[in-house]
Design a protein around this motif. Structure first.
Motif, PDB file in Angstrom:
ATOM      1  N   LYS A   1       0.840  -1.191   0.000  1.00  0.00           N
ATOM      2  CA  LYS A   1       0.000   0.000   0.000  1.00  0.00           C
ATOM      3  C   LYS A   1       0.878   1.246   0.000  1.00  0.00           C
ATOM      4  O   LYS A   1       1.782   1.370   0.840  1.00  0.00           O
ATOM      5  CB  LYS A   1      -0.882   0.005   1.249  1.00  0.00           C
ATOM      6  CG  LYS A   1      -1.877  -1.140   1.289  1.00  0.00           C
ATOM      7  CD  LYS A   1      -2.679  -1.119   2.564  1.00  0.00           C
ATOM      8  CE  LYS A   1      -3.638  -2.289   2.601  1.00  0.00           C
ATOM      9  NZ  LYS A   1      -4.410  -2.327   3.867  1.00  0.00           N
ATOM     10  N   LYS A   2       0.574   2.124  -0.925  1.00  0.00           N
ATOM     11  CA  LYS A   2       1.417   3.293  -1.086  1.00  0.00           C
ATOM     12  C   LYS A   2       0.583   4.514  -1.465  1.00  0.00           C
ATOM     13  O   LYS A   2      -0.434   4.389  -2.147  1.00  0.00           O
ATOM     14  CB  LYS A   2       2.413   3.003  -2.215  1.00  0.00           C
ATOM     15  CG  LYS A   2       3.753   3.639  -2.108  1.00  0.00           C
ATOM     16  CD  LYS A   2       4.650   3.114  -3.226  1.00  0.00           C
ATOM     17  CE  LYS A   2       5.755   4.090  -3.507  1.00  0.00           C
ATOM     18  NZ  LYS A   2       6.538   3.743  -4.678  1.00  0.00           N
ATOM     19  N   LEU A   3       1.034   5.691  -0.995  1.00  0.00           N
ATOM     20  CA  LEU A   3       0.437   6.954  -1.403  1.00  0.00           C
ATOM     21  C   LEU A   3       1.511   7.790  -2.090  1.00  0.00           C
ATOM     22  O   LEU A   3       2.637   7.878  -1.591  1.00  0.00           O
ATOM     23  CB  LEU A   3      -0.096   7.721  -0.198  1.00  0.00           C
ATOM     24  CG  LEU A   3      -1.254   7.089   0.569  1.00  0.00           C
ATOM     25  CD1 LEU A   3      -1.596   7.934   1.790  1.00  0.00           C
ATOM     26  CD2 LEU A   3      -2.456   6.934  -0.321  1.00  0.00           C
ATOM     27  N   VAL A   4       1.143   8.408  -3.188  1.00  0.00           N
ATOM     28  CA  VAL A   4       2.097   9.248  -3.918  1.00  0.00           C
ATOM     29  C   VAL A   4       1.473  10.616  -4.128  1.00  0.00           C
ATOM     30  O   VAL A   4       0.438  10.747  -4.794  1.00  0.00           O
ATOM     31  CB  VAL A   4       2.475   8.622  -5.271  1.00  0.00           C
ATOM     32  CG1 VAL A   4       3.440   9.537  -6.015  1.00  0.00           C
ATOM     33  CG2 VAL A   4       3.099   7.247  -5.069  1.00  0.00           C
ATOM     34  N   GLU A   5       2.130  11.637  -3.551  1.00  0.00           N
ATOM     35  CA  GLU A   5       1.677  13.011  -3.742  1.00  0.00           C
ATOM     36  C   GLU A   5       2.393  13.635  -4.935  1.00  0.00           C
ATOM     37  O   GLU A   5       3.539  13.287  -5.235  1.00  0.00           O
ATOM     38  CB  GLU A   5       1.970  13.881  -2.503  1.00  0.00           C
ATOM     39  CG  GLU A   5       1.336  13.414  -1.218  1.00  0.00           C
ATOM     40  CD  GLU A   5       2.294  12.622  -0.359  1.00  0.00           C
ATOM     41  OE1 GLU A   5       2.139  12.618   0.874  1.00  0.00           O
ATOM     42  OE2 GLU A   5       3.214  11.988  -0.931  1.00  0.00           O
ATOM     43  N   SER A   6       1.722  14.578  -5.569  1.00  0.00           N
ATOM     44  CA  SER A   6       2.339  15.328  -6.657  1.00  0.00           C
ATOM     45  C   SER A   6       1.633  16.677  -6.768  1.00  0.00           C
ATOM     46  O   SER A   6       0.587  16.892  -6.145  1.00  0.00           O
ATOM     47  CB  SER A   6       2.241  14.570  -7.977  1.00  0.00           C
ATOM     48  OG  SER A   6       0.891  14.333  -8.323  1.00  0.00           O
ATOM     49  N   GLY A   7       2.223  17.563  -7.567  1.00  0.00           N
ATOM     50  CA  GLY A   7       1.595  18.842  -7.831  1.00  0.00           C
ATOM     51  C   GLY A   7       2.214  20.032  -7.130  1.00  0.00           C
ATOM     52  O   GLY A   7       1.819  21.175  -7.371  1.00  0.00           O
ATOM     53  N   GLY A   8       3.181  19.784  -6.263  1.00  0.00           N
ATOM     54  CA  GLY A   8       3.835  20.898  -5.586  1.00  0.00           C
ATOM     55  C   GLY A   8       4.763  21.654  -6.521  1.00  0.00           C
ATOM     56  O   GLY A   8       5.010  21.231  -7.650  1.00  0.00           O
TER      57      GLY A   8
ATOM     58  N   CYS B   1      -3.070  13.125  -4.568  1.00  0.00           N
ATOM     59  CA  CYS B   1      -2.650  12.010  -3.712  1.00  0.00           C
ATOM     60  C   CYS B   1      -3.232  10.749  -4.321  1.00  0.00           C
ATOM     61  O   CYS B   1      -4.452  10.529  -4.267  1.00  0.00           O
ATOM     62  CB  CYS B   1      -3.163  12.223  -2.302  1.00  0.00           C
ATOM     63  SG  CYS B   1      -2.908  10.821  -1.193  1.00  0.00           S
ATOM     64  N   ALA B   2      -2.374   9.950  -4.934  1.00  0.00           N
ATOM     65  CA  ALA B   2      -2.820   8.745  -5.612  1.00  0.00           C
ATOM     66  C   ALA B   2      -2.478   7.510  -4.781  1.00  0.00           C
ATOM     67  O   ALA B   2      -1.370   7.399  -4.241  1.00  0.00           O
ATOM     68  CB  ALA B   2      -2.160   8.645  -6.984  1.00  0.00           C
ATOM     69  N   ALA B   3      -3.422   6.596  -4.708  1.00  0.00           N
ATOM     70  CA  ALA B   3      -3.198   5.349  -3.974  1.00  0.00           C
ATOM     71  C   ALA B   3      -2.766   4.262  -4.937  1.00  0.00           C
ATOM     72  O   ALA B   3      -3.277   4.166  -6.054  1.00  0.00           O
ATOM     73  CB  ALA B   3      -4.477   4.917  -3.273  1.00  0.00           C
TER      74      ALA B   3
ATOM     75  N   THR C   1      -7.867   8.731  -6.489  1.00  0.00           N
ATOM     76  CA  THR C   1      -7.016   9.884  -6.193  1.00  0.00           C
ATOM     77  C   THR C   1      -7.813  10.931  -5.427  1.00  0.00           C
ATOM     78  O   THR C   1      -9.002  11.137  -5.687  1.00  0.00           O
ATOM     79  CB  THR C   1      -6.468  10.499  -7.500  1.00  0.00           C
ATOM     80  OG1 THR C   1      -5.653   9.517  -8.164  1.00  0.00           O
ATOM     81  CG2 THR C   1      -5.626  11.734  -7.236  1.00  0.00           C
ATOM     82  N   VAL C   2      -7.137  11.575  -4.499  1.00  0.00           N
ATOM     83  CA  VAL C   2      -7.709  12.696  -3.749  1.00  0.00           C
ATOM     84  C   VAL C   2      -6.916  13.942  -4.098  1.00  0.00           C
ATOM     85  O   VAL C   2      -5.687  13.896  -4.221  1.00  0.00           O
ATOM     86  CB  VAL C   2      -7.650  12.417  -2.235  1.00  0.00           C
ATOM     87  CG1 VAL C   2      -7.999  13.663  -1.431  1.00  0.00           C
ATOM     88  CG2 VAL C   2      -8.598  11.279  -1.875  1.00  0.00           C
ATOM     89  N   TYR C   3      -7.627  15.038  -4.254  1.00  0.00           N
ATOM     90  CA  TYR C   3      -7.002  16.304  -4.624  1.00  0.00           C
ATOM     91  C   TYR C   3      -7.167  17.338  -3.518  1.00  0.00           C
ATOM     92  O   TYR C   3      -8.128  17.306  -2.753  1.00  0.00           O
ATOM     93  CB  TYR C   3      -7.642  16.859  -5.897  1.00  0.00           C
ATOM     94  CG  TYR C   3      -7.573  15.929  -7.072  1.00  0.00           C
ATOM     95  CD1 TYR C   3      -8.677  15.165  -7.446  1.00  0.00           C
ATOM     96  CD2 TYR C   3      -6.399  15.803  -7.811  1.00  0.00           C
ATOM     97  CE1 TYR C   3      -8.613  14.303  -8.525  1.00  0.00           C
ATOM     98  CE2 TYR C   3      -6.328  14.939  -8.894  1.00  0.00           C
ATOM     99  CZ  TYR C   3      -7.436  14.195  -9.245  1.00  0.00           C
ATOM    100  OH  TYR C   3      -7.366  13.336 -10.309  1.00  0.00           O
ATOM    101  N   LEU C   4      -6.218  18.264  -3.477  1.00  0.00           N
ATOM    102  CA  LEU C   4      -6.338  19.431  -2.604  1.00  0.00           C
ATOM    103  C   LEU C   4      -6.098  20.661  -3.470  1.00  0.00           C
ATOM    104  O   LEU C   4      -4.991  20.882  -3.948  1.00  0.00           O
ATOM    105  CB  LEU C   4      -5.326  19.387  -1.458  1.00  0.00           C
ATOM    106  CG  LEU C   4      -5.474  20.528  -0.449  1.00  0.00           C
ATOM    107  CD1 LEU C   4      -6.761  20.352   0.361  1.00  0.00           C
ATOM    108  CD2 LEU C   4      -4.260  20.588   0.485  1.00  0.00           C
TER     109      LEU C   4
END
Length: 128
Positions: free
Chosen positions: A2-9, A22-24, A78-81
């Motif tokens: 199980k992994k979470l990967v953030e991107s977009g910064g 935030c993609a699972a 995916t969850v977005y902020l």
């Protein structure tokens, strides 16, 4: 695994907008709540928003209400902020975390050390 990967910064100017992702991988968000935290240099980790994935119920820290919007894409797991009107004080590493027990910002913040899965973080720098 199980992994979470953030991107977009990235580096943005005051007043700009940014959308973090935030993609699972290795699991589905269906039975989790997903939260965004941030940590600025020399400061404690701060919970900013979370979403209960099953019904999309969002929750926000008072400090970010009105500028931050959390959302999800079921098809992409995916969850977005979305962060609008960025300010220099928003500069921080932004992390996402998923947990199968807690689903409010208050409980996820107070139990952040025990949340099930964390991502590696993505850096947001707001500077002119």
């Amino acid at each position: 695994q199980k992994k979470l990967v953030e991107s977009g910064g990235g580096l943005v100017q005051p007043g700009d907008s940014l959308r973090l992702s935030c993609a699972a991988s290795g699991f589905s968000f269906d039975d989790y709540a997903v939260a965004w935290f941030r940590q600025a240099p020399g400061k404690e980790r701060e919970g900013v928003s979370c979403i209960r994935y099953s019904d999309g119920w969002p929750d926000y820290a008072d400090s970010v209400k009105g500028r931050f919007t959390i959302s999800k894409d079921n098809a992409k797991n995916t969850v977005y902020l979305q962060i609008d009107d960025l300010k220099p004080e928003d500069t921080a590493v932004y992390y996402c975390a998923a947990d199968g027990t807690y689903y409010t910002m208050a409980t996820m913040s107070s139990h952040y050390r025990y949340l099930d899965i964390w991502g590696q973080g993505t850096l947001v720098t707001v500077s002119s």
